[in-house]
Motif scaffolding. Structure first.
Motif, PDB file in Angstrom:
ATOM      1  N   GLU A  72       2.208   1.774  -3.417  1.00 41.63           N
ATOM      2  CA  GLU A  72       1.140   2.287  -4.288  1.00 41.63           C
ATOM      3  C   GLU A  72       0.939   3.780  -4.070  1.00 41.63           C
ATOM      4  O   GLU A  72       0.771   4.537  -5.034  1.00 41.63           O
ATOM      5  CB  GLU A  72      -0.162   1.530  -4.008  1.00 41.63           C
ATOM      6  CG  GLU A  72      -0.181   0.100  -4.502  1.00 41.63           C
ATOM      7  CD  GLU A  72      -1.531  -0.550  -4.315  1.00 41.63           C
ATOM      8  OE1 GLU A  72      -2.412  -0.301  -5.152  1.00 41.63           O
ATOM      9  OE2 GLU A  72      -1.705  -1.287  -3.332  1.00 41.63           O
ATOM     10  N   LYS A  73       0.961   4.220  -2.817  1.00 44.34           N
ATOM     11  CA  LYS A  73       0.772   5.649  -2.537  1.00 44.34           C
ATOM     12  C   LYS A  73       1.930   6.475  -3.087  1.00 44.34           C
ATOM     13  O   LYS A  73       1.728   7.570  -3.624  1.00 44.34           O
ATOM     14  CB  LYS A  73       0.629   5.872  -1.033  1.00 44.34           C
ATOM     15  CG  LYS A  73      -0.681   5.369  -0.462  1.00 44.34           C
ATOM     16  CD  LYS A  73      -0.765   5.632   1.036  1.00 44.34           C
ATOM     17  CE  LYS A  73      -2.093   5.125   1.598  1.00 44.34           C
ATOM     18  NZ  LYS A  73      -2.185   5.307   3.064  1.00 44.34           N
ATOM     19  N   GLU A  94       0.831  -1.210   0.000  1.00 41.96           N
ATOM     20  CA  GLU A  94       0.000   0.000   0.000  1.00 41.96           C
ATOM     21  C   GLU A  94       0.859   1.250   0.000  1.00 41.96           C
ATOM     22  O   GLU A  94       0.554   2.233  -0.679  1.00 41.96           O
ATOM     23  CB  GLU A  94      -0.924  -0.012   1.214  1.00 41.96           C
ATOM     24  CG  GLU A  94      -1.889   1.174   1.265  1.00 41.96           C
ATOM     25  CD  GLU A  94      -2.814   1.116   2.462  1.00 41.96           C
ATOM     26  OE1 GLU A  94      -3.310   2.178   2.863  1.00 41.96           O
ATOM     27  OE2 GLU A  94      -3.029   0.004   2.991  1.00 41.96           O
ATOM     28  N   TRP A 117      -7.389   2.991 -10.280  1.00 41.72           N
ATOM     29  CA  TRP A 117      -7.039   4.412 -10.418  1.00 41.72           C
ATOM     30  C   TRP A 117      -6.099   4.606 -11.599  1.00 41.72           C
ATOM     31  O   TRP A 117      -6.274   5.515 -12.397  1.00 41.72           O
ATOM     32  CB  TRP A 117      -6.410   4.898  -9.119  1.00 41.72           C
ATOM     33  CG  TRP A 117      -6.212   6.382  -9.040  1.00 41.72           C
ATOM     34  CD1 TRP A 117      -6.219   7.278 -10.073  1.00 41.72           C
ATOM     35  CD2 TRP A 117      -5.982   7.148  -7.858  1.00 41.72           C
ATOM     36  NE1 TRP A 117      -5.994   8.543  -9.616  1.00 41.72           N
ATOM     37  CE2 TRP A 117      -5.846   8.496  -8.260  1.00 41.72           C
ATOM     38  CE3 TRP A 117      -5.852   6.829  -6.525  1.00 41.72           C
ATOM     39  CZ2 TRP A 117      -5.601   9.510  -7.338  1.00 41.72           C
ATOM     40  CZ3 TRP A 117      -5.615   7.846  -5.607  1.00 41.72           C
ATOM     41  CH2 TRP A 117      -5.493   9.164  -6.008  1.00 41.72           C
ATOM     42  N   LEU A 164       1.351   6.885  -6.695  1.00 37.14           N
ATOM     43  CA  LEU A 164       0.227   7.775  -7.006  1.00 37.14           C
ATOM     44  C   LEU A 164       0.610   9.242  -6.857  1.00 37.14           C
ATOM     45  O   LEU A 164       0.219  10.081  -7.679  1.00 37.14           O
ATOM     46  CB  LEU A 164      -0.967   7.452  -6.103  1.00 37.14           C
ATOM     47  CG  LEU A 164      -1.702   6.146  -6.400  1.00 37.14           C
ATOM     48  CD1 LEU A 164      -2.697   5.820  -5.302  1.00 37.14           C
ATOM     49  CD2 LEU A 164      -2.413   6.214  -7.755  1.00 37.14           C
ATOM     50  N   LEU A 206     -12.264   3.679  -3.723  1.00 35.23           N
ATOM     51  CA  LEU A 206     -10.998   4.264  -3.292  1.00 35.23           C
ATOM     52  C   LEU A 206     -11.207   5.603  -2.595  1.00 35.23           C
ATOM     53  O   LEU A 206     -10.372   6.021  -1.777  1.00 35.23           O
ATOM     54  CB  LEU A 206     -10.067   4.437  -4.488  1.00 35.23           C
ATOM     55  CG  LEU A 206      -9.564   3.147  -5.144  1.00 35.23           C
ATOM     56  CD1 LEU A 206      -8.687   3.472  -6.346  1.00 35.23           C
ATOM     57  CD2 LEU A 206      -8.798   2.307  -4.144  1.00 35.23           C
ATOM     58  N   SER A 264      -4.908   0.222  -6.136  1.00 40.16           N
ATOM     59  CA  SER A 264      -4.794   1.421  -6.985  1.00 40.16           C
ATOM     60  C   SER A 264      -4.817   1.103  -8.480  1.00 40.16           C
ATOM     61  O   SER A 264      -4.742   2.022  -9.295  1.00 40.16           O
ATOM     62  CB  SER A 264      -3.511   2.174  -6.642  1.00 40.16           C
ATOM     63  OG  SER A 264      -2.365   1.395  -6.958  1.00 40.16           O
ATOM     64  N   LEU A 295      -7.890  11.999  -6.633  1.00 39.24           N
ATOM     65  CA  LEU A 295      -8.767  11.044  -7.302  1.00 39.24           C
ATOM     66  C   LEU A 295     -10.032  11.721  -7.815  1.00 39.24           C
ATOM     67  O   LEU A 295     -10.427  11.537  -8.971  1.00 39.24           O
ATOM     68  CB  LEU A 295      -9.123   9.918  -6.332  1.00 39.24           C
ATOM     69  CG  LEU A 295     -10.112   8.866  -6.860  1.00 39.24           C
ATOM     70  CD1 LEU A 295      -9.596   8.222  -8.137  1.00 39.24           C
ATOM     71  CD2 LEU A 295     -10.386   7.807  -5.795  1.00 39.24           C
TER      72      LEU A 295
END
Length: 921
Positions: free
Chosen positions: A9-10, A6, A177, A13, A207, A174, A221
């Motif tokens: 992933e952040k 996670e 996204w 992003l 999300l 994600s 998002l």
């Protein structure tokens, strides 16, 4: 482990690496993810895990016949079904997408080629070339009947990203996204926007809850969802997303006014628009306090400038250097007018810098002002404060580029700023290949702003040149970009249509090869050009040739349809327009039905389809087409108008329309709703009339100056009993038409019905309500009696009588005054009407007996009015007035003494004398 996934992933992003991740997952995967976040795409895509994933498995014989997604084995390997395997696919998909965006949006160019990242056998390497990859990718990126831009660099990376993100994901939340981001990019590569899969937006909704505790992630998002809606033309939905994004990041903003000066010679301060905005305090954001909320303005400006120049490298902001306009508005007040309590502490001339994400939101809100406002100067005035607020504190290369681009667009139509606008646009185009800022900075917010691609920005520059008459420079850019449709327009503007035809024919016949890299290889490659020319792009060229050669248009459009294997929406749109122009509406419908099935997002296709259905009197089909028009663009006043007309005509054949999501309705904007006989009007269901009324009401919000629509709205409103709206509509019609058409601008039948609706009620307000109730405490119906009275009075006094007059208008006004008991004013108004009537304007020498007999009736009516109402006015000598009218009329028309009606005049004269004698006696 899942927590570390996670975190990675952040980091992907937001585009910033989290140093806490070192040593958590297998080191090779972590290093690849770190390289992607830091913009080292070459290292990431040429790593061993990457090359294993992008190894071509197909034999060389099958390569040309199989799509790219079948070249690689992405799902079967056991290691690719684990969390690490999923994360590897996600990371490499991100690397492909961001590499594509870097080279085509933000720059600088990549230092590697696609084949450096794909593992092929020696035998297969003879088949797979850079050119083959390029052509295959461009062809597969075509979507919804729309071709992808063929000169986009390394399109294979976008195609690989789409393939990777389309795979199922269990561990990486994600992925949905990134799929959204991929479609955001893909839409901008197509010639026209095309529909996206229905689950693209809904799949990321969960999300929003997941990242609810991370305001900036949630804001990103929501903002990106709004941008996708914007690209698809759904402006109202996009606006809602943009406002939600601001709420998510806790951005406070308010458009208000403050005293200031805009020019160097301005002596008096006047209110100037200003956008007050403040970001929430972030723990890691030391830049937000660069200016300080209070303190000396000069020191604050110097501090901000020093901080910006030392920490950020951004595109050059060109100075205006005008002899009249100031570089920026000079506010002389430290407080804005009517600012809310939350922002009342902000000084308009010294506001704190905003977080780049909040700057992105403001730019999108500014974009929404453009999309939801009429096309007039107010729009530019509203947008400028948003752009100025962002430009004043540069924080990010891409965001500042977008702000400068928006300012260049706003300044393009003003004499004093057009030069800076063009030079700034040129500077933005020139900066793309430079390395004046890091790749990471350029890509950090690129998905949160509507930044155009390199070729779109160059096209915009060429269009700017074209608008100021610099055709040659525009032509050079269009030819370099190989935008042949624009090239043809340039040659046509220079009255060289034959040159445009020659270019398109050479392209189709292979005599002219596209792209310098192809020309440099020699004629042997050019001779095979037709074999590799993308089918949809070839179809587009045939359509362009059809546009340039009207005599052979049908043949060329059909050839385009055949070449595309019946997938070109452009070909069917062109055929539909061809048949419509020649009155072949059935064939037009057949073609446009296919066109909208291929790409349902183009409102113009639906509009022409609706018009064709109207000509065929297929009202159900027309209703569907125009409903789709207003669904795509709810500001399309003409479609609302046509839809209303369709509802009314559906009733003629006994059809009952059902309400749609958008409250529908109206006739062609240049067509008047036909007069309905009473019998025919009764055959139209009331529900249809109400739908027509609502649609016209919606359409008029966006076609305020179209008097024909207002007239149609007036007729329909009268039919459904919305008489207060009838007054409003008649006001607009008279305002728009009176100068040209005089009294003809007033529908006198409608005006008299309005007076009837008022005078049907008792003149005493207390008598108009139930016994025992006070008229002041009862809500009045705005469509009758005393509730309508004020609107009708204003219609007469403020709109009609100051502009036009006619006997019927005066008589209607007099009836209203009579009902009110204003006898003297009523008599004066009746006399005004008589003076402009046939009798009052008849001169000596008139020979038209019919006209004279009509005038005799008018004289009799006027005398009766004086006899009935004159005695009610104290001290009014009505008999003398009546005798004067009769005597004057008889003196002017002695030539008609032999007519039988002359005796009626003498009788009136004798009767008035007897009345006068009786009074004297």
């Amino acid at each position: 482990m899942s927590l570390d996934v996670e975190k990675i992933e952040k980091s992907l992003l937001v585009g910033e690496w989290n140093d806490d991740l070192e040593g958590s997952l297998p080191s090779a995967l972590v290093e690849i993810a770190k390289d992607v976040v830091n913009g080292a795409f070459h290292a990431a895509l040429t790593s061993q895990p990457s090359r294993d994933l992008f190894t071509v498995k197909l034999p060389s014989d099958d390569i040309r016949s199989r799509p790219l997604d079948e070249w690689f084995d992405l799902t079967l390997a056991p290691e690719n079904t684990s969390a690490e395997g999923e994360l590897l696919r996600l990371v490499l998909g991100v690397a492909c997408l961001r590499a594509f965006v870097q080279v085509n949006w933000t720059g600088p160019d990549l230092e590697f080629k696609p084949l450096d990242t794909i593992s092929v056998s020696q035998q297969t390497s003879e088949v797979i070339t850079e050119e083959e990859l390029h052509q295959r990718s461009v062809s597969e990126l075509a979507h919804g009947g729309e071709p992808a831009y063929h000169l986009a660099q390394v399109p294979v990376f976008l195609r690989l990203a789409k393939i990777l993100f389309a795979l199922p994901y269990t561990y990486c939340q994600s992925a949905a996204w990134w799929r959204l981001r991929t479609w955001l990019v893909h839409e901008q590569v197509l010639d026209e926007p095309a529909a996206v899969p229905l689950d693209i937006l809904t799949s990321v909704d969960p999300l929003t809850e997941t990242f609810a505790s991370h305001p900036d992630l949630a804001g990103r998002l929501i903002l990106e969802q709004g941008l996708l809606e914007h690209y698809l033309g759904h402006d109202k939905s996009a606006a809602e997303y943009f406002v939600r994004a601001a709420r998510a990041t806790q951005l406070e903003y308010e458009l208000t006014g403050a005293l200031g000066k805009r020019t160097k010679f301005q002596q008096t301060d006047i209110t100037q628009l200003v956008l007050l905005a403040e970001s929430r305090k972030r723990e890691d954001d030391v830049e937000g306090n660069a200016n300080g909320d209070n303190g000396d303005q000069t020191n604050a400006d110097e501090s901000a400038e020093a901080t910006n120049s030392s920490r950020f490298t951004v595109p050059e902001t060109l100075a205006l250097n005008d002899d009249t306009l100031l570089e920026q508005t000079q506010f002389t007040s430290s407080a804005a007018a009517n600012s809310g309590n939350r922002l009342s502490h902000l000084d308009p001339s010294s506001q704190p810098s905003l977080h780049p994400l909040d700057q992105s939101i403001l730019l999108c809100l500014c974009l929404n002002v453009k999309n939801t406002s009429p096309s007039h100067g107010l729009t530019a005035e509203q947008m400028s404060p948003y752009v100025t607020r962002v430009i004043s504190h540069p924080r990010n290369w891409s965001v500042h580029t977008m702000a400068l681009l928006l300012r260049a667009r706003l300044e393009a139509n003003r004499t004093r700023t057009v030069e800076r606008s063009t030079l700034q646009l040129q500077a933005l185009v020139d900066q793309m290949p430079t390395a004046d800022s890091t790749v990471t900075e350029r890509l950090m917010y690129v998905h949160q702003i509507p930044l155009p691609s390199k070729w779109e920005m160059e096209k915009e520059l060429a269009m700017r040149f074209l608008s100021i008459g610099v055709v040659k420079s525009a032509l050079e850019i269009f030819e370099r970009l190989e935008m042949w449709e624009e090239v043809a327009k340039c040659w046509q503007s220079m009255e060289r249509g034959d040159k445009a035809v020659s270019i398109v024919r050479d392209l189709l016949e292979g005599k002219k090869a596209e792209a310098d890299r192809v020309i440099s290889r020699g004629k042997a490659v050019a001779s095979n050009r037709r074999q590799v020319l993308d089918a949809l792009r070839e179809a587009k060229l045939w359509c362009l040739l059809g546009d340039l050669e009207p005599d052979h248009a049908l043949e060329n459009y059909n050839r385009a349809w055949a070449v595309s294997k019946e997938t070109s929406g452009r070909a069917m749109r062109s055929l539909g327009a061809f048949y419509f122009a020649r009155g072949d509406f059935q064939n037009c419908v057949d073609c446009l039905r296919r066109a909208v099935a291929i790409n349902p997002l183009l409102g113009r296709s639906w509009f022409v389809l609706g018009c064709a259905y109207v000509r065929l009197e297929d009202w159900a089909g027309a209703r569907e087409a125009f409903t789709r028009c207003v669904t795509i663009d709810d500001e399309d006043g003409e479609s609302w108008s046509n839809l209303a007309s369709v509802y009314l005509r559906m009733g003629e054949i006994g059809q009952k329309a059902e309400a749609t999501d958008a409250e529908d309705a109206e006739a062609d904007a240049n067509e008047t709703v036909p007069e309905q006989s009473d019998e025919k009007a009764k055959s139209i269901p009331f529900s249809n009339k109400m739908l027509a009324f609502r649609a016209l009401k919606q359409g008029l919000k966006h076609s305020y100056e179209n008097w024909r629509m207002w007239y149609n709205y007036m007729i329909v409103a009268m039919d459904v009993g919305e008489l207060s709206e009838v007054c409003r509509a008649m006001t607009r019609v008279v305002e728009e038409r009176s100068a040209k058409d005089g009294a003809a601008s007033v529908d006198e039948d409608v005006l008299e019905r309005l007076v009837d609706a008022v005078t049907r009620a008792p003149a005493n307000p207390d008598e108009a309500v139930e016994a025992g109730r006070d008229a002041k405490s009862v809500a009045r119906n705005p469509n009758e009696g005393h509730g309508l009275l004020r609107r009708v009075i204003d219609l007469f006094e403020r709109t009609i009588l100051p502009r036009v007059s006619s006997p019927r208008i005066f008589r209607a006004r007099a009836r209203l005054l009579t009902w009110q008991g204003q006898w003297r004013e009523a008599l004066d108004t009746y006399l005004d009407g008589y003076r402009c009537s046939t009798a009052g304007t008849m001169e000596k020498g008139e020979t038209d007996a019919a006209k004279w007999r009509e005038a005799v009736d008018e004289v009799g009516d006027m005398v009766d009015v004086l006899r009935n109402f004159g005695p009610r006015v104290e001290g009014y000598n009505w008999k003398s007035q009546a005798r004067s009218i009769v005597r004057t009329f008889m003196g002017r028309t002695k030539d008609f003494e032999d007519e039988p009606e002359w005796s009626r005049l003498t009788e009136m004269q004798e009767e008035l004398r007897r009345d006068e004698g009786e009074r004297d006696a």
